[in-house]
Motif scaffolding. Sequence first.
Motif, PDB file in Angstrom:
ATOM      1  N   GLY A  33      13.443   4.536  -5.802  1.00 31.12           N
ATOM      2  CA  GLY A  33      12.217   4.720  -6.573  1.00 31.12           C
ATOM      3  C   GLY A  33      12.049   3.650  -7.648  1.00 31.12           C
ATOM      4  N   VAL A  34      13.167   3.251  -8.268  1.00 31.76           N
ATOM      5  CA  VAL A  34      13.115   2.219  -9.319  1.00 31.76           C
ATOM      6  C   VAL A  34      12.733   0.874  -8.694  1.00 31.76           C
ATOM      7  N   LEU A  35      13.356   0.554  -7.567  1.00 28.08           N
ATOM      8  CA  LEU A  35      13.018  -0.702  -6.883  1.00 28.08           C
ATOM      9  C   LEU A  35      11.529  -0.728  -6.546  1.00 28.08           C
ATOM     10  N   GLY A  36      11.034   0.396  -6.051  1.00 28.77           N
ATOM     11  CA  GLY A  36       9.623   0.487  -5.680  1.00 28.77           C
ATOM     12  C   GLY A  36       8.724   0.292  -6.892  1.00 28.77           C
ATOM     13  N   ARG A  37       9.066   0.933  -8.016  1.00 26.79           N
ATOM     14  CA  ARG A  37       8.208   0.796  -9.213  1.00 26.79           C
ATOM     15  C   ARG A  37       8.190  -0.644  -9.714  1.00 26.79           C
ATOM     16  N   LEU A  38       9.365  -1.294  -9.679  1.00 28.64           N
ATOM     17  CA  LEU A  38       9.428  -2.700 -10.124  1.00 28.64           C
ATOM     18  C   LEU A  38       8.576  -3.592  -9.215  1.00 28.64           C
ATOM     19  N   ALA A  39       8.708  -3.367  -7.905  1.00 25.35           N
ATOM     20  CA  ALA A  39       7.957  -4.205  -6.951  1.00 25.35           C
ATOM     21  C   ALA A  39       6.461  -3.926  -7.056  1.00 25.35           C
ATOM     22  N   ASP A  40       6.115  -2.659  -7.249  1.00 24.35           N
ATOM     23  CA  ASP A  40       4.700  -2.304  -7.359  1.00 24.35           C
ATOM     24  C   ASP A  40       4.092  -2.939  -8.617  1.00 24.35           C
ATOM     25  N   ALA A  41       4.872  -2.971  -9.698  1.00 23.91           N
ATOM     26  CA  ALA A  41       4.372  -3.589 -10.936  1.00 23.91           C
ATOM     27  C   ALA A  41       4.153  -5.090 -10.729  1.00 23.91           C
ATOM     28  N   MET A  42       5.082  -5.717  -9.999  1.00 15.74           N
ATOM     29  CA  MET A  42       4.927  -7.153  -9.702  1.00 15.74           C
ATOM     30  C   MET A  42       3.696  -7.370  -8.819  1.00 15.74           C
ATOM     31  N   ARG A  43       3.512  -6.515  -7.816  1.00 16.46           N
ATOM     32  CA  ARG A  43       2.321  -6.599  -6.953  1.00 16.46           C
ATOM     33  C   ARG A  43       1.055  -6.463  -7.802  1.00 16.46           C
ATOM     34  N   ALA A  44       1.074  -5.499  -8.739  1.00 17.20           N
ATOM     35  CA  ALA A  44      -0.118  -5.251  -9.563  1.00 17.20           C
ATOM     36  C   ALA A  44      -0.410  -6.439 -10.489  1.00 17.20           C
ATOM     37  N   TYR A 305       5.597  -0.479  -2.328  1.00 15.96           N
ATOM     38  CA  TYR A 305       6.889  -1.182  -2.466  1.00 15.96           C
ATOM     39  C   TYR A 305       6.697  -2.699  -2.473  1.00 15.96           C
ATOM     40  N   GLY A 306       5.531  -3.133  -2.909  1.00 14.13           N
ATOM     41  CA  GLY A 306       5.344  -4.568  -3.118  1.00 14.13           C
ATOM     42  C   GLY A 306       4.388  -5.252  -2.171  1.00 14.13           C
ATOM     43  N   ALA A 307       4.053  -4.625  -1.036  1.00 12.17           N
ATOM     44  CA  ALA A 307       3.155  -5.299  -0.097  1.00 12.17           C
ATOM     45  C   ALA A 307       1.711  -5.211  -0.595  1.00 12.17           C
ATOM     46  N   ASN A 308       0.932  -6.261  -0.316  1.00 15.60           N
ATOM     47  CA  ASN A 308      -0.486  -6.254  -0.675  1.00 15.60           C
ATOM     48  C   ASN A 308      -1.348  -6.624   0.525  1.00 15.60           C
ATOM     49  N   ASP A 309      -0.726  -6.612   1.706  1.00 15.21           N
ATOM     50  CA  ASP A 309      -1.444  -7.039   2.907  1.00 15.21           C
ATOM     51  C   ASP A 309      -0.910  -6.239   4.084  1.00 15.21           C
ATOM     52  N   MET A 310      -1.820  -5.807   4.952  1.00 11.77           N
ATOM     53  CA  MET A 310      -1.398  -5.010   6.111  1.00 11.77           C
ATOM     54  C   MET A 310      -1.243  -5.875   7.358  1.00 11.77           C
TER      55      MET A 310
END
Length: 405
Positions: A33-44, A305-310
């Motif tokens: 969950g922490v890895l996901g939040r960090l990656a999501d913040a970077m994506r954002a 988890y960091g992706a911004n493209d499908m």
Amino acid sequence: MTEGLDRIIAKAADGGRLDAAEALRLYREAPTGVLGRLADAMRARKHPDRVVTYIIDRNVNYTNLCVARCNFCAFYRPVGHGDGYVLSFEEIFKKIDETIAVGGNQLLLQGGHNPDLPLAWYEDLFRAVKGRYPGFKLHALSPSEVLHISRLAKISTAEVIDRLIAAGLDSIPGGGAEILVDRVRKLLNCYSKSTADEWLRIMGEAHAAGLRTTATMMYGSVETDEERIEHLIRLRDLQDRTGGFTAFIAWSYQPEHTELGLYEATGVDYLRTLALARLVLDNFDNLQASWVTQGGKVGQLSLAYGANDMGSVMIEENVVRAAGASYCMDEVEIVRNIENAGFVAKRRNMHYEILGDPFFRERDVPRQLSLATARADGDTSRPEELANYAARSATEKKLRSGISH
Ligand code: SF4
């Protein structure tokens, strides 16, 4: 959580550049969950508008005949094999017509290392495509294919790239990277198709020639955690120098029907690897979700988890399917997954420029519930134009003389 890990998490949260030891510690010890939040913040930070993109294109594998024989590959057939094929130019044109009909604007064109297709075959194909479909894009030939063609033509890879650009090449896909560590490449029997340095050098040459390219990673076979991270850092280093990569795509090794065997990485491993890639690859704008190997549900979760493209609507897929995974999502389904995850879906081109809203909302497009294949089962036809090119293998020399005489 230990003190050192807290410091690394805080550094990642601040957008600091992670070194290999820090990345390894995060990958091994940070809760998912922490890895996901960090990656999501970077994506954002990189994509604050909550837009998630996708492309409508078609994955066309022009031949399955290959001399490389990677032991993780279930797609290739050895030269002379009865199931081997080369697509004719006409077959490729038909696939382009079908792609355009559903709103597509490019082919992702890759194939085996076929010793009987010289550089002139690729140049003629690209020129024929561009002559018939001006504006249609060719995202074609991974660095390993470029190297194979250069060995056949006995010219440098930079020259091959220049000639292919002159014929119509628009961009190079990041296939053949697997893991960019030679110990792993030797174990996967893909060291001779291209070493890690060769793959990176050819990508650098493509960038110097003005092409934008993608970068990939096939993880989950025989590499160590350290080697997975080394791969990411080598990509980051090249991106620092050239800025030529548009996107990064990680997919898990698919073991079914391969010589190597072993197991497939789990969904959690995929999400952790993707999140780690987002954090390490701080100079990459775009990370694709690999729904083709993970399925639509994990593909959708990738957006947290960091992706911004499908990735691609795809239309056709042969390589992953040969190794046991067969997921299909048409444009309607991709958009449904993006919007259901709370994002705005936009169509893009290969340069990640926004083309517009979903095509199916502008036009009536038939639903696509299964992916097409390179050829219908039992179709063993041979392209007549092959007779125009010199063969190298003994088998093919015989066949071609049969065609032309
Ligand atoms: S991965 Fe590519 S180069 Fe390797 S055997 Fe399969 S088709 Fe050939």
